[in-house]
Structure formats: C-alpha cells, structure tokens
Design an enzyme around this catalytic site. Structure first.
Site, PDB file in Angstrom:
ATOM      1  CB  CYS A 116      17.747  23.860  65.595  1.00  0.00           C
ATOM      2  SG  CYS A 116      17.263  22.753  66.960  1.00  0.00           S
ATOM      3  CB  CYS A 118      13.999  20.715  66.417  1.00  0.00           C
ATOM      4  SG  CYS A 118      13.632  22.531  65.960  1.00  0.00           S
ATOM      5  CB  CYS A 126      17.070  20.238  69.387  1.00  0.00           C
ATOM      6  SG  CYS A 126      15.798  20.924  69.627  1.00  0.00           S
ATOM      7  CE  LYS A 191      14.588  26.642  72.149  1.00  0.00           C
ATOM      8  NZ  LYS A 191      15.054  26.191  70.984  1.00  0.00           N
ATOM      9  NE  ARG A 201       8.086  22.778  70.630  1.00  0.00           N
ATOM     10  CZ  ARG A 201       8.188  22.149  71.866  1.00  0.00           C
ATOM     11  NH1 ARG A 201       7.173  21.555  72.477  1.00  0.00           N
ATOM     12  NH2 ARG A 201       9.348  22.661  72.484  1.00  0.00           N
ATOM     13  NE  ARG A 213      12.244  20.031  70.653  1.00  0.00           N
ATOM     14  CZ  ARG A 213      11.525  20.467  69.758  1.00  0.00           C
ATOM     15  NH1 ARG A 213      10.887  21.795  70.009  1.00  0.00           N
ATOM     16  NH2 ARG A 213      11.557  20.064  68.684  1.00  0.00           N
ATOM     17  CD  GLU A 229      23.165  26.296  79.728  1.00  0.00           C
ATOM     18  OE1 GLU A 229      24.185  26.642  78.944  1.00  0.00           O
ATOM     19  OE2 GLU A 229      22.649  25.269  80.099  1.00  0.00           O
ATOM     20  CE  LYS A 244      12.569  30.449  71.462  1.00  0.00           C
ATOM     21  NZ  LYS A 244      12.902  29.440  70.360  1.00  0.00           N
ATOM     22  CB  SER A 270       5.047  31.123  68.992  1.00  0.00           C
ATOM     23  OG  SER A 270       5.218  30.111  69.855  1.00  0.00           O
ATOM     24  CE1 TYR A 309       7.377  33.994  65.012  1.00  0.00           C
ATOM     25  CE2 TYR A 309       7.135  34.468  67.444  1.00  0.00           C
ATOM     26  CZ  TYR A 309       7.622  33.413  66.249  1.00  0.00           C
ATOM     27  OH  TYR A 309       8.403  32.485  66.372  1.00  0.00           O
TER      28      TYR A 309
END
Length: 322
Positions: A116, A118, A126, A191, A201, A213, A229, A244, A270, A309
């Site tokens: 990406c 970004c 992006c 996404k 971020r 976005r 998609e 996501k 996150s 994570y």
C-alpha cells in the site's frame, strides 16, 4: 427426549465432538519494522505490540519461532515520506530490507508483504492524489512496482491492502513479467472503511492528513458487495481473499466462504485487539478465554487463515488445549 447435554458432560466428551479446532499453523502475525537502529518502540494504543528496527527484529522472530507461528505480515515504517510514496517501491526500502532480514534469519518463515502507499505518502492515503481526489489507475503501476521489489527481496506472498480497483490484476501481470510467477497474492478483497483501524495508524504512522478512505474502502453496511469484491479479486488472479475486519463481519466471512472455495483469510484488526487488551487490563474480562472464543468464531465462520496480534499468546493457549 433429546438430551443435548449428554455430549457436554465431560471435557473428554466435549473434545471428542468439537466441530472446530484452532491450529497454530493458521495464524499470521503482523509486524512493524521501523527505519533506524536499536529500536523497540512501544505502540501506546496496542499493548504488547512494538515497532522493531532491523537489528532487533530477531528478538521478535525468536518469539514467533518458539511459539510455532510460521507466518508474518510485514509492514514498513519509513523515515522519509513524499507525495508519491516512493519508499514503498525503493528496492532498498525498509519493507524490502525487512523481508531480506527475515528470509536470512528464518528461511522457512512464510513472508507476506503488505503493499500500500499509505505508510509511505506524506498525505497518508493509499494512492496518488490530485486536487483532493485519490487516483485509482495512476496508482496501480506504483503498487505493482512495489510488489516486484518485495518479491525480489524474498516475499512468498504479496498482500495489496490499498482497495484500488484492478490492483490484483496489475500486480499479477507485473510479477509474472518479472519472472515471479510463483509469488502468491493475498488480496485484501473485502476491506471495510472501519473505525477499528485507529490503533494500527499509531503503529504504522498511516493516518490520512485530510478526509477519510470511504471513497475506496468498502461501505461497512454492504454484504453482497463484499462477496462480489472477493470474486473479482479471484478473477484478477488472487490466490487468497480476505475479509477485514473480522469480528463485526463474521456474517461476511460466512457468506464469502459459502460463495467460493478459495482460501479465505480474515484480519483480527488492531481495534479488536486493543479493546480486548484494555478490558483485560481493567480486570473486566478473562483475556485468554475471550481471545480463544473470538478466534474460534472466525474459524467457525469459515476463515482458513487468521491474521492476529494475539498470535504468540494464542499459540500457547492452543497448545494447552491439546
């Protein structure tokens, strides 16, 4: 009389009839590699997550290898940003160097490289911009160029997260032309424009400097579009598709699973991670129990791959379950 409790009576019986079992081999750990030396920088909004410089990356890789987690998703955090995100496709950029480092230190690790602009653009979007508009087609060659440099560095898989129409097709074409026909693509196909990304971020220094976005990431109210998609991404050459975030979109994970037979990933993002961590630190929940329940829900909904994570802790808890 039906007595469903007969098969819940003991732990041994419950194990015998369990429908879904998590495996460490299904987990992918996202990692952040920062330009600099001797860095291990705590991400304030993501307890237990750090940015690592290249020289300290082996500390994290050792933890992953010990836990049995054999796949990583690599994000670079550069020192320099510009309007065109040129560090994203610099052959000696931070992400490319990180891939080479991981390949040399842990040759069997599955390396998935996020692609990406970004993290690398001064404006945080992006794709390229003109007059406040995010440019789709003009951004595609840069994304493809970044993908080739990451494949050259040793990435097993490219994961375009930009949500630019035609990104998979452009990347697949350039990878093939460069001779990387065996480099796979994991498309961030569905996404959402989600509020769950805020802590990321902080970690990737990728917040947009203006607007949002929503003109290129998906409207979170749309389910049928999400499946479409993923089907488009497969038609363009994706090997794996993704939904996501995960927890608020388990219905879409299930709909996608029902609609296609390709490998399906979901990203336990996150915000989902940080909410669990915050509640656990406050003593309001049992972290282990909640994490295992959440990850199992993703698998039950149809995910083959879970990016999380929690991977290092979850690997230990999975082993405890047997």
């Amino acid at each position: 009389m039906y007595r469903m409790r007969r098969l819940r009576r003991t732990e041994g019986i419950r194990d015998l009839v369990r429908e879904n079992r998590l495996s460490v081999k299904e987990l992918v750990y996202p990692l952040f590699v920062a330009a600099g030396v001797n860095l291990k920088i705590r991400v304030p909004s993501m307890p237990g997550v750090f940015q690592y410089s290249l020289d300290r990356l082996p500390e994290l890789l050792d933890q992953l290898l010990k836990a049995g987690v054999n796949a990583v998703l690599v994000f670079g955090v550069p020192l320099r940003k510009d309007e065109a995100g040129s560090e994203a496709y610099n052959r000696d950029g931070i992400a490319q160097r990180a891939v080479r480092k991981i390949r040399a230190y842990a040759p069997e690790m599955v390396i998935i490289s996020d692609v990406c602009l970004c993290e690398y653009t001064s404006h945080g979007h992006c794709g390229l911009i003109r007059g406040g508009e995010i440019l789709n087609d003009e951004s595609l060659p840069l994304l493809a160029r970044a993908s080739v440099t990451l494949a050259e560095a040793g990435a097993d898989m490219i994961a375009p997260s930009c949500m630019m129409d035609g990104d998979v097709e452009s990347i697949r074409r350039d990878l093939d032309e460069a001779g990387y026909v065996n480099t796979a693509i994991m498309a961030y196909s569905a996404k959402m424009a989600s509020g769950y990304y805020s802590p990321f971020r902080d970690a990737a220094h990728s917040a947009p400097s203006f607007g949002d976005r929503r003109s290129y990431q998906m409207d979170y109210a749309n389910g049928r579009e999400a499946v479409r998609e993923s089907l488009i991404a497969l038609d363009e050459g994706a090997d794996i598709v993704m939904v996501k975030p995960a927890l608020a979109y388990l219905d879409i994970v299930r709909e996608t699973r029902n609609a296609l037979r390709a490998p399906l990933a979901t990203y336990n993002v996150s915000g989902e991670y940080s909410m669990v961590k915050a509640a656990a630190q406050a003593g309001w929940i049992d972290e282990k129990r909640i994490v295992m329940e959440n990850l199992t829900a993703m698998k039950r909904a149809g995910a083959d791959i879970i990016i999380t994570y929690h991977a290092i802790d979850a690997a230990e808890w999975i082993r405890e379950q047997g």
